[in-house]
Design a protein around this motif. Structure first.
Motif, mmCIF file in Angstrom:
data_model
loop_
_atom_site.group_PDB
_atom_site.id
_atom_site.type_symbol
_atom_site.label_atom_id
_atom_site.label_comp_id
_atom_site.label_asym_id
_atom_site.label_seq_id
_atom_site.Cartn_x
_atom_site.Cartn_y
_atom_site.Cartn_z
ATOM 1 N N TRP A 94 -17.501 6.453 28.089
ATOM 2 C CA TRP A 94 -16.537 8.218 28.739
ATOM 3 C C TRP A 94 -17.211 9.441 28.722
ATOM 4 O O TRP A 94 -17.231 10.182 28.861
ATOM 5 C CB TRP A 94 -15.621 7.885 27.625
ATOM 6 N N LYS A 95 -18.517 8.859 27.048
ATOM 7 C CA LYS A 95 -18.859 10.708 26.760
ATOM 8 C C LYS A 95 -19.795 10.953 28.521
ATOM 9 O O LYS A 95 -19.780 12.106 28.809
ATOM 10 C CB LYS A 95 -19.763 10.152 25.115
ATOM 11 N N GLU A 96 -20.241 10.440 28.615
ATOM 12 C CA GLU A 96 -21.521 10.692 29.830
ATOM 13 C C GLU A 96 -20.442 10.913 31.248
ATOM 14 O O GLU A 96 -20.683 11.487 31.598
ATOM 15 C CB GLU A 96 -22.266 8.533 30.534
ATOM 16 N N GLU A 112 -17.774 0.134 21.658
ATOM 17 C CA GLU A 112 -18.870 1.143 21.359
ATOM 18 C C GLU A 112 -19.506 1.856 22.893
ATOM 19 O O GLU A 112 -19.789 3.031 23.565
ATOM 20 C CB GLU A 112 -20.114 1.061 20.498
ATOM 21 N N ARG A 113 -19.322 0.958 23.651
ATOM 22 C CA ARG A 113 -21.051 0.755 24.827
ATOM 23 C C ARG A 113 -19.423 1.628 26.026
ATOM 24 O O ARG A 113 -19.471 2.459 26.514
ATOM 25 C CB ARG A 113 -20.902 -0.725 25.350
ATOM 26 N N ASP A 157 -16.910 11.561 31.661
ATOM 27 C CA ASP A 157 -15.370 12.210 31.039
ATOM 28 C C ASP A 157 -15.727 13.266 30.998
ATOM 29 O O ASP A 157 -15.231 13.314 29.843
ATOM 30 C CB ASP A 157 -14.911 11.452 31.105
ATOM 31 N N PRO A 158 -16.086 14.514 31.927
ATOM 32 C CA PRO A 158 -16.131 15.726 30.933
ATOM 33 C C PRO A 158 -14.678 16.368 30.169
ATOM 34 O O PRO A 158 -14.673 16.857 29.164
ATOM 35 C CB PRO A 158 -16.585 16.744 32.078
ATOM 36 N N ALA A 159 -13.410 16.179 30.481
ATOM 37 C CA ALA A 159 -12.500 15.926 30.193
ATOM 38 C C ALA A 159 -12.151 15.318 28.515
ATOM 39 O O ALA A 159 -12.456 15.928 27.479
ATOM 40 C CB ALA A 159 -10.794 16.209 30.283
ATOM 41 N N PHE A 160 -12.356 13.858 28.564
ATOM 42 C CA PHE A 160 -12.996 13.313 26.731
ATOM 43 C C PHE A 160 -14.377 13.544 26.518
ATOM 44 O O PHE A 160 -14.047 13.881 24.827
ATOM 45 C CB PHE A 160 -12.995 11.658 27.482
ATOM 46 N N LYS A 161 -15.612 14.114 27.086
ATOM 47 C CA LYS A 161 -16.191 14.921 26.328
ATOM 48 C C LYS A 161 -16.157 15.719 25.796
ATOM 49 O O LYS A 161 -16.480 15.862 24.579
ATOM 50 C CB LYS A 161 -17.515 14.216 26.823
ATOM 51 N N THR A 162 -15.596 16.457 26.098
ATOM 52 C CA THR A 162 -15.067 18.281 25.864
ATOM 53 C C THR A 162 -13.686 17.535 24.302
ATOM 54 O O THR A 162 -14.159 18.265 23.145
ATOM 55 C CB THR A 162 -14.535 19.100 26.246
ATOM 56 N N CYS A 163 -12.749 17.069 24.091
ATOM 57 C CA CYS A 163 -12.183 17.165 23.369
ATOM 58 C C CYS A 163 -12.676 16.420 21.785
ATOM 59 O O CYS A 163 -12.950 16.672 20.892
ATOM 60 C CB CYS A 163 -11.061 16.262 23.592
ATOM 61 N N TYR A 164 -13.869 14.825 22.947
ATOM 62 C CA TYR A 164 -14.540 14.477 22.149
ATOM 63 C C TYR A 164 -15.827 15.525 21.155
ATOM 64 O O TYR A 164 -15.398 15.394 19.501
ATOM 65 C CB TYR A 164 -15.844 13.708 22.194
ATOM 66 N N THR A 165 -16.210 16.087 21.618
ATOM 67 C CA THR A 165 -16.879 17.668 20.953
ATOM 68 C C THR A 165 -16.310 17.746 19.698
ATOM 69 O O THR A 165 -16.607 18.666 18.912
ATOM 70 C CB THR A 165 -17.916 18.545 21.827
ATOM 71 N N THR A 166 -15.025 18.962 20.472
ATOM 72 C CA THR A 166 -14.315 19.376 19.706
ATOM 73 C C THR A 166 -14.329 18.889 18.223
ATOM 74 O O THR A 166 -13.780 19.048 17.097
ATOM 75 C CB THR A 166 -12.871 19.881 20.746
ATOM 76 N N ILE A 167 -13.125 17.701 18.083
ATOM 77 C CA ILE A 167 -12.461 16.719 17.439
ATOM 78 C C ILE A 167 -13.878 16.346 16.094
ATOM 79 O O ILE A 167 -13.721 16.500 15.396
ATOM 80 C CB ILE A 167 -11.847 15.779 17.183
ATOM 81 N N THR A 168 -15.557 15.927 16.474
ATOM 82 C CA THR A 168 -15.783 15.327 15.479
ATOM 83 C C THR A 168 -16.970 16.902 15.606
ATOM 84 O O THR A 168 -17.656 16.450 14.696
ATOM 85 C CB THR A 168 -17.408 14.788 16.573
#
Length: 71
Positions: free
Chosen positions: A54-56, A48-49, A58-69
């Motif tokens: 990654w969320k902190e 989880e760490r 990687d902007p591309a990861f954060k965008t994908c994560y936010t979109t799917i959640t």
């Protein structure tokens, strides 16, 4: 779980997703179907760490994560 989004949003998400590492892609795919980051991280055998990092960082990861959640 299919995401409801416009064709333009879908293309943008697919484009971002394709730039991510396989580990990040696997986590996001798991996250589509599982209820928590913890469950998803366990499923793909990462910490989880690492997901928090990654969320902190990687902007591309954060965008994908936010979109799917949030869809």
């Amino acid at each position: 779980m299919p995401l409801e989004m416009s064709p333009g949003e879908k293309r943008e998400l697919e484009s971002l997703f394709s730039t991510l590492s396989i580990s990040k892609q696997r986590f996001l795919e798991a996250r589509l179907y599982l209820k928590s980051d913890r469950e998803s991280a366990e499923q793909v055998e990462i910490s989880e760490r690492l997901v928090r990092l990654w969320k902190e960082k990687d902007p591309a990861f954060k965008t994908c994560y936010t979109t799917i959640t949030t869809k």
